[in-house]
Design a protein around this motif. Structure first.
Motif: not given
Length: 515
Positions: A72-82
């Motif tokens: 969950s921690l490593t995924h949440i910082v990658r949840e936004r796209i440009p």
């Protein structure tokens, strides 16, 4: 602050009629009501079931061994796209387009083949300039984009809520966007840059008469019209050419907000239009639009007294009257906003047999720009994202690999063309017609801007237009004010005089017409 936030959320949660809870506010409650208990055992993204202790606490344990925490921690910082450069904030929904009038004599596209035919659609409505966290009630042009999922692939109309566009030469796109965005030094919106662009490129004033006028702030998306802005070339089964402009007029009527009410709503509910659309569909009050077209023959194009492909101009309806075509209905809310609306990828290049697009340079540039924007935001396989997939035909493309999703990646079929191993082959159109080539002169639409001001606005609308222009123009440097006054005077002396006098006294009340 907490009390204020709670109060605003409570106001947004209640429907406008009585105290009936609004569907948007009750979505999570509705989910609970239609499930009898937890829907299953939670897992990691790899499918491994998560044990209770791992989901309850990490204290006094090794973090790296807690796969729920790591996942969950490593995924949440990658949840936004440009974020989209323009049209970043939006509402959207799904529904259908139904043919009500036959146009097979001018267009062979399969979505128009017979009266009563329904084609699935996805719609996205968006303020043009505001960022993703901005307000729905800004004074701004709006995007009006429709994706038709046809048997011959997707057909996209990437339109606006205005019947015209801002510039004729796509070379100006970057400057136009940057002039309306934040000052790179202050990170603030800057009226000087906007009015510098408008006065250097006065063809843009035509659309801005609507933006600064009553239609500059639609009262939600359900009451907002849409326009294809381009003059599309279409062909029939015999290869005969015609040209059309698309119009979408809301059956609930066109309604707009004045500046004062829009500002008040913005402070209470910045998601006003998105919430209104979701709630209406959730209550079964499905918004709809009557779809019409203006039709031109090749002779009309040749004999017209102006460039009918100029997107900064409208086609006069007394010369080219509206012909009814169909009805657009939205009857389904997105199940997941990010998956179905944020990832919606429109492109004017999405055309189908019978619809060749516009021969103007803005359309040509948009064919590249939108595709390139989707590659940047979503990756080379954006058309394999479910909401962008053609759903009424089987895709047989030679594209392979790249950033996911790749789905079946073409399985074991050949990955190059031509080949001798039974890969897919093109079809042959015996009556193939190419897009016409046109010559476009320099932009000049003062005559249409003058017509809009004098004959399509009431006295009250003209007064509010002046008031809104002065609100924006009043804070910019005198050089730009002088340039603006000269251009408004060319549009009409009355408009130029009222703007000039309003700037001098910094008051607009003296220059209002009585109704």
């Amino acid at each position: 602050m907490l009390r204020l936030t709670t109060a605003l959320l409570a106001m947004a949660a209640v429907a406008s009629t009585g105290n009936e809870p609004a569907p948007a506010a009750q979505q999570i409650v509705a989910f609970k009501q239609r499930t009898s208990g937890p829907i299953g055992i939670m897992t990691t993204s790899a499918g491994s079931p998560i044990e209770l202790k791992d989901a309850s606490s990490t204290l006094n344990s090794n973090l790296i061994f807690n796969e729920y925490f790591m996942d969950s921690l490593t995924h949440i910082v990658r949840e936004r796209i440009p974020e989209r450069l323009v049209h970043a904030k939006a509402g959207g929904a799904f529904g259908y387009f139904e043919v009500t009038h036959d146009i097979t004599n001018i267009c062979k596209a399969k979505l128009f083949t017979k009266i009563g035919k329904k084609t699935p659609v996805a719609a996205r409505f968006s303020p043009a300039v505001v960022e993703r966290g901005g307000t729905d009630t800004s004074r701004d042009a709006r995007g009006f984009a429709i994706k038709f999922y046809t048997e011959d692939g997707n057909f996209d109309i990437v339109g606006f809520n205005t019947p015209m566009y801002s510039y004729k030469d796509p070379l100006l796109f970057s400057a136009f966007v940057r002039a309306q965005k934040r000052n790179p030094a202050t990170n603030l919106l800057d009226g000087n840059t906007l009015w510098d662009f408008l006065t250097l490129h006065p063809e843009s004033l035509h659309i801005f008469l609507l933006v600064f006028g009553d239609r500059g702030i639609p009262d939600g998306y359900r009451h907002m019209p849409g326009f294809g802005i381009h003059t599309y070339q279409v062909v029939n089964e015999c290869g005969e050419k015609h040209f059309v402009r698309f119009h979408f007029i809301p059956d609930a009527g066109i309604k707009n907000l004045n500046s004062k009410r829009a500002q008040k709503i913005s402070g209470i509910d910045p998601d006003y239009a998105t919430r209104d659309l979701y709630n209406a569909i959730g209550k079964g009050k499905f918004p709809s639009w009557s779809v019409s077209i203006q039709i031109l023959t090749l002779d009309d194009v040749k004999n017209a007294k102006f460039d009918v492909f100029d997107v900064t101009k409208v086609l006069p309806q007394d010369e080219f009257p509206l012909k009814p075509l169909g009805r657009l209905v939205l009857n389904k809310n997105p199940t997941n906003y990010f998956a179905e609306i944020e990832q919606l990828a429109y492109s004017p290049a999405n055309l189908v047999p019978g619809i060749l697009g516009g021969p103007d340079k803005v359309f040509e540039a948009r064919r590249l720009a939108y595709r390139d924007a989707q590659y940047y935001r979503l990756g080379a396989n954006f058309n394999k994202i479910s909401v962008n997939c053609p759903i009424q035909n089987h895709v047989l493309a030679y594209n392979r690999d790249g950033r996911p999703p790749v789905k079946d990646n073409g399985k074991d079929t050949p990955n190059y063309y031509p080949n001798t191993f039974n890969g897919p082959v093109p079809y042959k159109d015996e009556n193939r017609v190419d897009l016409i080539e046109i010559y476009q002169d320099d932009p000049n639409n003062f005559d249409q801007a003058r017509e809009l001001y004098m004959n399509e606005m009431t006295k009250g609308e003209r007064s509010r237009l002046v008031e809104n222009i002065l609100y924006s123009l009043g804070g910019v440097i005198e050089e730009l004010q002088d340039r603006a006054v000269k251009l408004f005077t060319i549009i009409h002396p009355d408009l130029g005089y009222r703007i000039s006098q309003g700037l001098k006294v910094n008051r607009t009340s003296y220059y209002r017409d009585d109704e």
